[in-house]
Design a protein around this motif. Sequence first.
Motif, PDB file in Angstrom:
ATOM      1  N   TYR A 177       0.654  -1.229  -0.027  1.00  0.00           N
ATOM      2  CA  TYR A 177       0.236  -0.086  -0.100  1.00  0.00           C
ATOM      3  C   TYR A 177       0.810   1.255  -0.062  1.00  0.00           C
ATOM      4  CZ  TYR A 177      -3.108  -3.648   1.548  1.00  0.00           C
ATOM      5  OH  TYR A 177      -4.045  -4.827   1.708  1.00  0.00           O
ATOM      6  N   ARG A 178       0.888   1.935  -1.062  1.00  0.00           N
ATOM      7  CA  ARG A 178       1.675   3.159  -1.280  1.00  0.00           C
ATOM      8  C   ARG A 178       1.001   4.483  -1.083  1.00  0.00           C
ATOM      9  NH1 ARG A 178       6.684   3.341  -3.351  1.00  0.00           N
ATOM     10  NH2 ARG A 178       6.452   1.396  -4.239  1.00  0.00           N
ATOM     11  N   ILE A 179       1.151   5.152  -0.008  1.00  0.00           N
ATOM     12  CA  ILE A 179       0.445   6.363   0.302  1.00  0.00           C
ATOM     13  C   ILE A 179       1.536   7.573  -0.253  1.00  0.00           C
ATOM     14  CG2 ILE A 179      -0.196   8.046   2.006  1.00  0.00           C
ATOM     15  CD1 ILE A 179      -2.156   5.502   1.678  1.00  0.00           C
ATOM     16  N   ASP A 220       7.691  10.494  17.497  1.00  0.00           N
ATOM     17  CA  ASP A 220       7.815  10.766  16.060  1.00  0.00           C
ATOM     18  C   ASP A 220       6.820  10.442  15.349  1.00  0.00           C
ATOM     19  OD1 ASP A 220       8.182   8.117  15.735  1.00  0.00           O
ATOM     20  OD2 ASP A 220      10.110   7.586  15.928  1.00  0.00           O
ATOM     21  N   ASP A 221       6.983  10.357  13.815  1.00  0.00           N
ATOM     22  CA  ASP A 221       5.923  10.251  13.257  1.00  0.00           C
ATOM     23  C   ASP A 221       5.365   8.839  12.811  1.00  0.00           C
ATOM     24  OD1 ASP A 221       5.325  12.866  12.331  1.00  0.00           O
ATOM     25  OD2 ASP A 221       6.774  12.734  10.366  1.00  0.00           O
ATOM     26  N   GLN A 265       3.032  -4.476   2.943  1.00  0.00           N
ATOM     27  CA  GLN A 265       3.619  -3.422   3.725  1.00  0.00           C
ATOM     28  C   GLN A 265       2.871  -2.199   3.434  1.00  0.00           C
ATOM     29  OE1 GLN A 265       7.670  -2.404   2.086  1.00  0.00           O
ATOM     30  NE2 GLN A 265       7.193  -2.871   0.037  1.00  0.00           N
ATOM     31  N   LEU A 266       3.112  -1.058   4.056  1.00  0.00           N
ATOM     32  CA  LEU A 266       2.518   0.242   4.193  1.00  0.00           C
ATOM     33  C   LEU A 266       3.615   1.112   3.954  1.00  0.00           C
ATOM     34  CD1 LEU A 266       0.052   2.318   4.220  1.00  0.00           C
ATOM     35  CD2 LEU A 266       0.317   2.082   6.402  1.00  0.00           C
ATOM     36  N   LEU A 267       3.749   1.663   2.661  1.00  0.00           N
ATOM     37  CA  LEU A 267       4.689   3.050   2.710  1.00  0.00           C
ATOM     38  C   LEU A 267       3.983   4.426   2.689  1.00  0.00           C
ATOM     39  CD1 LEU A 267       6.502   1.113  -0.192  1.00  0.00           C
ATOM     40  CD2 LEU A 267       7.143   1.299   2.304  1.00  0.00           C
ATOM     41  N   ILE A 268       4.094   4.921   3.729  1.00  0.00           N
ATOM     42  CA  ILE A 268       3.637   6.264   3.687  1.00  0.00           C
ATOM     43  C   ILE A 268       5.086   7.362   3.540  1.00  0.00           C
ATOM     44  CG2 ILE A 268       2.678   8.131   5.189  1.00  0.00           C
ATOM     45  CD1 ILE A 268       2.073   5.894   7.215  1.00  0.00           C
ATOM     46  N   GLU A 269       4.914   7.639   1.796  1.00  0.00           N
ATOM     47  CA  GLU A 269       6.120   8.148   1.415  1.00  0.00           C
ATOM     48  C   GLU A 269       6.463   9.558   1.901  1.00  0.00           C
ATOM     49  OE1 GLU A 269       5.640   7.654  -2.898  1.00  0.00           O
ATOM     50  OE2 GLU A 269       6.819   5.851  -2.778  1.00  0.00           O
ATOM     51  N   ASN A 313       8.190   9.250   4.978  1.00  0.00           N
ATOM     52  CA  ASN A 313       9.099   8.205   5.110  1.00  0.00           C
ATOM     53  C   ASN A 313       8.983   7.112   6.084  1.00  0.00           C
ATOM     54  OD1 ASN A 313      11.400   7.254   3.909  1.00  0.00           O
ATOM     55  ND2 ASN A 313      12.880   8.420   5.089  1.00  0.00           N
ATOM     56  N   ILE A 314       7.842   6.678   6.189  1.00  0.00           N
ATOM     57  CA  ILE A 314       7.497   5.609   7.054  1.00  0.00           C
ATOM     58  C   ILE A 314       7.074   4.211   6.268  1.00  0.00           C
ATOM     59  CG2 ILE A 314       5.705   4.812   8.760  1.00  0.00           C
ATOM     60  CD1 ILE A 314       5.339   7.708   9.413  1.00  0.00           C
ATOM     61  N   ARG A 315       7.777   3.028   6.883  1.00  0.00           N
ATOM     62  CA  ARG A 315       7.298   1.832   6.397  1.00  0.00           C
ATOM     63  C   ARG A 315       6.648   0.902   7.517  1.00  0.00           C
ATOM     64  NH1 ARG A 315       8.645  -3.292   6.828  1.00  0.00           N
ATOM     65  NH2 ARG A 315       8.266  -4.647   5.104  1.00  0.00           N
ATOM     66  N   PHE A 316       5.441   0.333   7.397  1.00  0.00           N
ATOM     67  CA  PHE A 316       5.006  -0.475   8.270  1.00  0.00           C
ATOM     68  C   PHE A 316       5.011  -1.970   7.629  1.00  0.00           C
ATOM     69  CE2 PHE A 316       2.694   3.191  10.336  1.00  0.00           C
ATOM     70  CZ  PHE A 316       3.592   3.264  11.446  1.00  0.00           C
ATOM     71  N   GLY A 317       5.586  -2.715   8.125  1.00  0.00           N
ATOM     72  CA  GLY A 317       5.231  -4.193   7.656  1.00  0.00           C
ATOM     73  C   GLY A 317       4.272  -5.206   8.163  1.00  0.00           C
TER      74      GLY A 317
END
Lengths: 373, 373
Positions: A284-286, A306-307, A355-359, A362-366
């Motif tokens: 999931y790319r945000i 932090d974020d 994974q979730l990428l909150i571009e 610059n956050i990644r959740f797996g």
Amino acid sequence: MSAKAGPSGTLSYEQSGVNYDLIDPLKVAAQRAAAATAVHLAAHGFSEVKASRGESAYVVDVGPFYLASIVECLGSKSLVADEMHRLTGRTWYDAIAQDTIAMAINDLITVGATPLIVQAYWAAGGSDWFGDAQRAQALVEGWKRACDTCGVAWGGGETPALAGIVEGGRIDLAASCTGLVNPKERLSVGDALAPGDAIVLLASSGIHANGLSLARKLVERLPQGYLTPLDDGTPYGEALLAPTLLYSPVTEALYKAGIAPRYCANITGHGWRKLLRHPAQHTYRIERVPPVTPVLQFIQRHAAQDDREAYSTFNMGAGFALFVKPEEADRTVQVAQAQGIDAIVAGRVEAGPKQLLIEPLNIRFGDEDLQLR
Amino acid sequence: MSAKAGPSGTLSYEQSGVNYDLIDPLKVAAQRAAAATAVHLAAHGFSEVKASRGESAYVVDVGPFYLASIVECLGSKSLVADEMHRLTGRTWYDAIAQDTIAMAINDLITVGATPLIVQAYWAAGGSDWFGDAQRAQALVEGWKRACDTCGVAWGGGETPALAGIVEGGRIDLAASCTGLVNPKERLSVGDALAPGDAIVLLASSGIHANGLSLARKLVERLPQGYLTPLDDGTPYGEALLAPTLLYSPVTEALYKAGIAPRYCANITGHGWRKLLRHPAQHTYRIERVPPVTPVLQFIQRHAAQDDREAYSTFNMGAGFALFVKPEEADRTVQVAQAQGIDAIVAGRVEAGPKQLLIEPLNIRFGDEDLQLR
């Protein structure tokens, strides 16, 4: 409660007093036992929708349509209402009535159901709770107004006085909700979700009703407690009590507009990690994040999060996620806005590891960051 | 709690701490507001069954069948389980799990519904409640067993940790239940009830889960508290914890036997006055009463209650009432007994003023003795 802040001064959700390590084994045992009871439906000629096990609402195929049901709890937001009542004399029970219904409705609609019936569960710490007529009336009025907004019938409920179980002067608020997925094509438990689908995020109104343990804990750090003003002057306690938005008018309007979400996620506990709820392997790319509501900015700053920590705990401006076909994304935003709820096309589903990428952040959740089943 | 005994030494329900004068105005306001929301069903092409307002379960006509739903609370029986655990080391959470489901199921079936789905609501006073693995496991097992007995699917539920709302070490147990009246002819909200109908009473197992405030209060008068033996040697606390009988196997078996009750009353709070629940003007004449379970005999004696007080508070051996056509009365008893639940033809419905006449005990309850709507 283990209430100490971490070494860096950060206040995390785990430090605010809820220990999931103790609850989770029970949850797993209960989920296993519950799954084993589905066989009983066959005797009535029915069957469960297996994909709904572990989803936000349980779905049963009863022939002409699917039946969806749920029970949900407000959590500890009533403690904020009680404290703000003490400080200001005003009752916020109309607001938290809406929160309670939102907890049930916003979960029920994730499977594609139209909510039809709500039952009230108001368990007070003693009969005297109900003696405050102004507060009781606010609870009734707020509850009814939320039912009106969602077009559901309030069927009835239970108002026990539970001295010795519920604390004196407190109330445990919950709601059960029953709905139908009708026509059956509206079912959105997620088989159809596919790479290329757009992720539309609906705005939140504030903290909603998740993360309140941390928000309450934070008060100890604030110079004026719940009356500490946000940048816009609103007292912290009042900002916390903005009621959770009700999203069923949006999902109903989408259906009328011919848009069928492939999947939905109600962003509650675990914050944005809920975007990883679908069991399949997708990335999931945000690419765009919505504005963060002032009360959540305030919490993040004062809790020194932090974020990554903030987005893994709070809704951060996004209360509900709709996964729709890419060509329907813009219209989905328009339909939501016509219902008075802001929305953005935030990103997309892609083939790739879960994974979730909150571009922008610059956050990644797996996958390892969200274990709900 | 106003806990003093009356002048004669009698302990009445009002003296045990629940003040309905405080709760009832809220209930009335809530019922009015709830009734006003029924109009929303029309937008979905549905309508409420108006006669179900104020009945034990709320019923909606969704076309091919009726949908029935409810949420119900265990009440304070868990406090007895906790105290008996302290005294004996044994957990009774499997038993009170059944009680909780019985509260929901036995109400839902009064309208003629087949229960299909149960949701669990287990709100603990903190995450550490779930740390007692033996107790948590008993709760899960008892819950599942009750679902198996009733042939319902356990859909899921909510297990919040509500420190500050629910007392430390305690748990607030409730269940929601959804079912179908299918075929629609099974609806038993009571239009068909008529003079001449027979009243069949199904046996109870003990106190069930109503009247526990009084039963707990009584402990102060007993020489060995919860360990005080009944005549048969069973400790009082253990006798109290006999789980509520589940009556849906009986109502389902009746349907299969071609017997459709005209009306049903779940005998819970207000004891036998619940036999006056139907809104029409009828006289209910009872000519036989079932044997009183030992624990209720014991309570009546130690609380120094006369029969009128006891029958207006407790189930006194009758947990559920079925109103059936006179020619079906004997077969109704046989069907219940085949399900392992004793039953008697206790009396009949007659034309006359609204009253309940328990002839063997020379008791009369009038309309003024039960105001639920």
